[in-house]
Design a protein around this motif. Sequence first.
Motif, PDB file in Angstrom:
ATOM      1  N   VAL A 116       0.906  -1.165  -0.010  1.00  0.00           N
ATOM      2  CA  VAL A 116       0.090  -0.031  -0.023  1.00  0.00           C
ATOM      3  C   VAL A 116       0.879   1.211   0.138  1.00  0.00           C
ATOM      4  CG1 VAL A 116      -1.613   1.242   1.419  1.00  0.00           C
ATOM      5  CG2 VAL A 116      -1.952  -1.071   1.233  1.00  0.00           C
ATOM      6  N   ALA A 117       0.506   2.248  -0.768  1.00  0.00           N
ATOM      7  CA  ALA A 117       1.153   3.445  -0.731  1.00  0.00           C
ATOM      8  C   ALA A 117       0.798   4.230   0.271  1.00  0.00           C
ATOM      9  CB  ALA A 117       0.850   4.263  -2.027  1.00  0.00           C
ATOM     10  N   VAL A 118       1.582   4.540   1.161  1.00  0.00           N
ATOM     11  CA  VAL A 118       1.319   5.534   2.417  1.00  0.00           C
ATOM     12  C   VAL A 118       0.591   6.731   2.020  1.00  0.00           C
ATOM     13  CG1 VAL A 118       1.955   6.312   4.471  1.00  0.00           C
ATOM     14  CG2 VAL A 118       2.679   4.142   3.822  1.00  0.00           C
ATOM     15  N   GLY A 119      -0.479   7.139   2.363  1.00  0.00           N
ATOM     16  CA  GLY A 119      -0.963   8.458   2.147  1.00  0.00           C
ATOM     17  C   GLY A 119      -1.922   8.438   0.806  1.00  0.00           C
ATOM     18  N   ALA A 120      -2.001   7.283  -0.192  1.00  0.00           N
ATOM     19  CA  ALA A 120      -2.622   7.319  -1.029  1.00  0.00           C
ATOM     20  C   ALA A 120      -3.941   6.778  -0.882  1.00  0.00           C
ATOM     21  CB  ALA A 120      -2.159   6.149  -2.202  1.00  0.00           C
ATOM     22  N   ARG A 121      -5.210   7.115  -1.370  1.00  0.00           N
ATOM     23  CA  ARG A 121      -6.545   6.689  -1.084  1.00  0.00           C
ATOM     24  C   ARG A 121      -6.620   5.187  -1.892  1.00  0.00           C
ATOM     25  NH1 ARG A 121     -10.638  11.823  -1.190  1.00  0.00           N
ATOM     26  NH2 ARG A 121      -9.389  12.993   0.364  1.00  0.00           N
ATOM     27  N   THR A 122      -6.204   4.358  -1.198  1.00  0.00           N
ATOM     28  CA  THR A 122      -6.461   2.497  -1.737  1.00  0.00           C
ATOM     29  C   THR A 122      -6.802   2.005  -0.713  1.00  0.00           C
ATOM     30  OG1 THR A 122      -3.978   2.356  -1.020  1.00  0.00           O
ATOM     31  CG2 THR A 122      -4.262   3.152  -3.287  1.00  0.00           C
ATOM     32  N   ALA A 123      -7.282   0.899  -1.006  1.00  0.00           N
ATOM     33  CA  ALA A 123      -7.785  -0.012  -0.078  1.00  0.00           C
ATOM     34  C   ALA A 123      -6.784  -0.338   1.218  1.00  0.00           C
ATOM     35  CB  ALA A 123      -8.223  -1.487  -0.561  1.00  0.00           C
ATOM     36  N   LYS A 124      -7.291  -0.607   2.445  1.00  0.00           N
ATOM     37  CA  LYS A 124      -6.284  -0.492   3.504  1.00  0.00           C
ATOM     38  C   LYS A 124      -6.070  -2.086   3.714  1.00  0.00           C
ATOM     39  CE  LYS A 124      -7.793   3.383   6.001  1.00  0.00           C
ATOM     40  NZ  LYS A 124      -8.674   3.851   7.395  1.00  0.00           N
ATOM     41  N   PRO A 125      -4.745  -2.385   4.031  1.00  0.00           N
ATOM     42  CA  PRO A 125      -4.629  -3.715   4.315  1.00  0.00           C
ATOM     43  C   PRO A 125      -4.988  -4.344   5.591  1.00  0.00           C
ATOM     44  CG  PRO A 125      -2.563  -2.315   4.798  1.00  0.00           C
ATOM     45  CD  PRO A 125      -3.818  -1.617   4.358  1.00  0.00           C
ATOM     46  N   THR A 126      -5.157  -5.593   5.586  1.00  0.00           N
ATOM     47  CA  THR A 126      -5.648  -6.298   6.590  1.00  0.00           C
ATOM     48  C   THR A 126      -4.626  -7.245   7.323  1.00  0.00           C
ATOM     49  OG1 THR A 126      -6.528  -8.198   5.112  1.00  0.00           O
ATOM     50  CG2 THR A 126      -8.045  -6.240   6.028  1.00  0.00           C
ATOM     51  N   LEU A 127      -4.298  -7.270   8.419  1.00  0.00           N
ATOM     52  CA  LEU A 127      -3.246  -8.110   8.973  1.00  0.00           C
ATOM     53  C   LEU A 127      -4.105  -9.549   9.520  1.00  0.00           C
ATOM     54  CD1 LEU A 127      -2.591  -4.909   9.843  1.00  0.00           C
ATOM     55  CD2 LEU A 127      -0.400  -6.161  10.948  1.00  0.00           C
ATOM     56  N   LYS A 128      -3.096 -10.433   9.602  1.00  0.00           N
ATOM     57  CA  LYS A 128      -3.472 -11.855   9.810  1.00  0.00           C
ATOM     58  C   LYS A 128      -3.674 -11.835  11.512  1.00  0.00           C
ATOM     59  CE  LYS A 128      -2.156 -16.681   9.544  1.00  0.00           C
ATOM     60  NZ  LYS A 128      -0.958 -17.585   8.651  1.00  0.00           N
ATOM     61  N   PRO A 129      -4.889 -12.682  11.886  1.00  0.00           N
ATOM     62  CA  PRO A 129      -5.179 -12.731  13.268  1.00  0.00           C
ATOM     63  C   PRO A 129      -4.019 -13.316  13.974  1.00  0.00           C
ATOM     64  CG  PRO A 129      -7.042 -13.346  11.741  1.00  0.00           C
ATOM     65  CD  PRO A 129      -5.733 -13.335  10.977  1.00  0.00           C
ATOM     66  N   THR A 130      -3.646 -13.052  14.937  1.00  0.00           N
ATOM     67  CA  THR A 130      -2.581 -13.575  15.897  1.00  0.00           C
ATOM     68  C   THR A 130      -3.283 -15.085  16.618  1.00  0.00           C
ATOM     69  OG1 THR A 130      -3.252 -12.726  18.004  1.00  0.00           O
ATOM     70  CG2 THR A 130      -1.776 -11.652  16.398  1.00  0.00           C
ATOM     71  N   VAL A 131      -2.376 -15.845  16.812  1.00  0.00           N
ATOM     72  CA  VAL A 131      -2.363 -17.024  17.705  1.00  0.00           C
ATOM     73  C   VAL A 131      -3.087 -16.394  18.968  1.00  0.00           C
ATOM     74  CG1 VAL A 131      -1.242 -18.577  16.198  1.00  0.00           C
ATOM     75  CG2 VAL A 131      -0.243 -17.425  18.314  1.00  0.00           C
ATOM     76  N   LYS A 132      -3.905 -17.367  19.682  1.00  0.00           N
ATOM     77  CA  LYS A 132      -4.237 -16.937  21.012  1.00  0.00           C
ATOM     78  C   LYS A 132      -3.052 -16.567  21.923  1.00  0.00           C
ATOM     79  CE  LYS A 132      -8.406 -18.003  22.477  1.00  0.00           C
ATOM     80  NZ  LYS A 132      -9.428 -18.677  22.933  1.00  0.00           N
ATOM     81  N   ALA A 133      -2.973 -15.652  22.717  1.00  0.00           N
ATOM     82  CA  ALA A 133      -1.673 -15.316  23.337  1.00  0.00           C
ATOM     83  C   ALA A 133      -1.525 -16.119  24.692  1.00  0.00           C
ATOM     84  CB  ALA A 133      -1.561 -13.890  23.630  1.00  0.00           C
ATOM     85  N   THR A 134      -0.415 -16.676  25.070  1.00  0.00           N
ATOM     86  CA  THR A 134      -0.422 -17.190  26.265  1.00  0.00           C
ATOM     87  C   THR A 134       0.557 -16.171  27.341  1.00  0.00           C
ATOM     88  OG1 THR A 134       1.607 -18.448  25.603  1.00  0.00           O
ATOM     89  CG2 THR A 134      -0.568 -19.653  25.557  1.00  0.00           C
ATOM     90  N   THR A 135      -0.026 -15.930  28.385  1.00  0.00           N
ATOM     91  CA  THR A 135       0.630 -14.929  29.150  1.00  0.00           C
ATOM     92  C   THR A 135       1.258 -15.383  30.598  1.00  0.00           C
ATOM     93  OG1 THR A 135      -1.505 -14.461  30.080  1.00  0.00           O
ATOM     94  CG2 THR A 135      -1.059 -13.130  28.386  1.00  0.00           C
ATOM     95  N   GLY A 136       1.312 -16.817  30.532  1.00  0.00           N
ATOM     96  CA  GLY A 136       2.213 -17.595  31.505  1.00  0.00           C
ATOM     97  C   GLY A 136       1.165 -17.750  32.823  1.00  0.00           C
ATOM     98  N   GLY A 137       0.644 -17.103  33.469  1.00  0.00           N
ATOM     99  CA  GLY A 137      -0.179 -17.610  34.710  1.00  0.00           C
ATOM    100  C   GLY A 137      -1.297 -18.632  34.391  1.00  0.00           C
ATOM    101  N   THR A 138      -2.174 -18.260  33.233  1.00  0.00           N
ATOM    102  CA  THR A 138      -3.087 -19.190  32.808  1.00  0.00           C
ATOM    103  C   THR A 138      -3.056 -19.597  31.515  1.00  0.00           C
ATOM    104  OG1 THR A 138      -4.492 -17.448  32.452  1.00  0.00           O
ATOM    105  CG2 THR A 138      -4.712 -18.251  34.747  1.00  0.00           C
ATOM    106  N   THR A 139      -3.634 -20.463  31.054  1.00  0.00           N
ATOM    107  CA  THR A 139      -3.850 -20.905  29.563  1.00  0.00           C
ATOM    108  C   THR A 139      -4.939 -20.083  29.052  1.00  0.00           C
ATOM    109  OG1 THR A 139      -5.077 -22.889  29.810  1.00  0.00           O
ATOM    110  CG2 THR A 139      -2.574 -23.186  29.838  1.00  0.00           C
ATOM    111  N   GLY A 140      -5.298 -20.384  27.613  1.00  0.00           N
ATOM    112  CA  GLY A 140      -6.570 -19.735  27.219  1.00  0.00           C
ATOM    113  C   GLY A 140      -7.905 -20.352  27.685  1.00  0.00           C
ATOM    114  N   THR A 141      -7.824 -21.479  28.407  1.00  0.00           N
ATOM    115  CA  THR A 141      -8.932 -22.271  29.132  1.00  0.00           C
ATOM    116  C   THR A 141      -8.957 -21.963  30.510  1.00  0.00           C
ATOM    117  OG1 THR A 141      -7.689 -23.952  29.506  1.00  0.00           O
ATOM    118  CG2 THR A 141      -8.746 -24.199  27.362  1.00  0.00           C
ATOM    119  N   GLY A 142      -8.005 -21.184  31.045  1.00  0.00           N
ATOM    120  CA  GLY A 142      -8.123 -20.782  32.429  1.00  0.00           C
ATOM    121  C   GLY A 142      -7.383 -21.505  33.095  1.00  0.00           C
ATOM    122  N   ARG A 143      -6.770 -22.599  32.985  1.00  0.00           N
ATOM    123  CA  ARG A 143      -5.996 -23.414  33.584  1.00  0.00           C
ATOM    124  C   ARG A 143      -4.591 -23.082  33.975  1.00  0.00           C
ATOM    125  NH1 ARG A 143      -8.037 -27.061  29.911  1.00  0.00           N
ATOM    126  NH2 ARG A 143      -6.042 -27.175  28.770  1.00  0.00           N
TER     127      ARG A 143
END
Length: 439
Positions: free
Chosen positions: A279-306
């Motif tokens: 995409v040309a920055v500043g140009a009026r073109t379609a905006k790009p989309t970013l790929k969804p991330t994998v579910k983050a793991t933050t140490g204390g619990t997993t995505g299931t709450g365990r």
Amino acid sequence: MSRLPGLRLFVPVMVALTALLALGGVALAMINAGRPAAPAAPGGSAVVESRIRDLSAIAPVASPPAVPVGSANPDPNPDAPAGDAQVPQDSGSHDPASQGPTPGPGATGTPGLTSTPPRLLVISPSTLTEQTKEDISRLKYVQKIDSFDGGAVKVSGVGLNLIAVDPDRFRAWAPRAVADQQRIWDALDRGEFVADNSAARRLGLVLGSEYQVDGGPRLRAAASAAFGLPGVDGVVGEETGRRLGLLPGVALLVHSPEKAATVLRTRVGRLLSPGSQVVAVGARTAKPTLKPTVKATTGGTTGTGRVRRVTVGRPGSYLELYRKAAEVCPGLSWTVLAAIGQVESSHGRNNGPSSAGALGPMQFMPATWKAYGVDGDGDGVADIWNPYDAVPGAANYLCANGAGRGGKKLEKAIWFYNHSWSYVAKVMGISRGYAATYP
């Protein structure tokens, strides 16, 4: 993208919650590590060496606090010389003077900053290879490129396209009016979220409030700015990006003469894999989309709450506990954990709470423990007071900040543990002492 559901209705509640929280956002809940000492003399001083403990003779003991939670700790760091001032980890004020070294010329809002405005934004579905980046850099008219992590996360089901940056490098890519705002770069250094102005308006974001990422940590919206990158809703620091699970090296900025942007867009596109967007920055073109991330793991619990588990068991001495816990973070020396354990609590002799509210043998703030605490002894509980959980939890936190890479990354990870470079010097000096004592 729709407005976050019920966002304005709950603004007063969110503001109240923010006032009650000791920290804001991912890695915004920093650890209050004891008092910083004067830097060790080059090569390790005799003073530091004389304070090395016999770790093989100290048994880890899982015990509740010696003083009631909420009261001040009369001596949170028995190893610190008298008169040392304790560094608060997050009182809500965020004094920039305590946030590490002052950026040098070229990284501030002074004329020393060389602005390189992006002409193209590349979004790739996967990490751009070094060969691809080299090929792009060699194209005619290309004067500079730089890659960053990126991805899409969700807050209350609403998607946010984010890129994760090294503030010192990214500052030159920002519009000059943004580059000159020190508060923006301080916020990124603290691990907070800086929204693009358009996204803040569209989503009704309340600056200073925290937002829960679906399946991930909380983000504090510290500020907003006009970054001018199509499709990018906000910017976070590199460490925060890793905790969010952003994809490595999928965003690329290209600087060139403005008149060359159109022809370069075609040439760059030919070098990219299918599914990539230019995409040309500043140009009026379609905006790009970013790929969804994998579910983050933050140490204390997993995505299931365990509770997240690691395997260290219940070693009979702190020496073996530090050695075992270091395996949680490949590349991290156990001597660094031992040094932090000595500075923070003298290996469990003074577990707090500190005057800032840090708890346990490794002196975690409760909000940080919630994100990075682990169950190290397999009892199903991540206990901030239990050394068999706290020591591998510290390794988990250090590793999230890049400690396993060694060198400057290790030093910065220790700095994240306590925002003081004298603290880093002290830990490194004690670490060298343990390495000499236990070769």
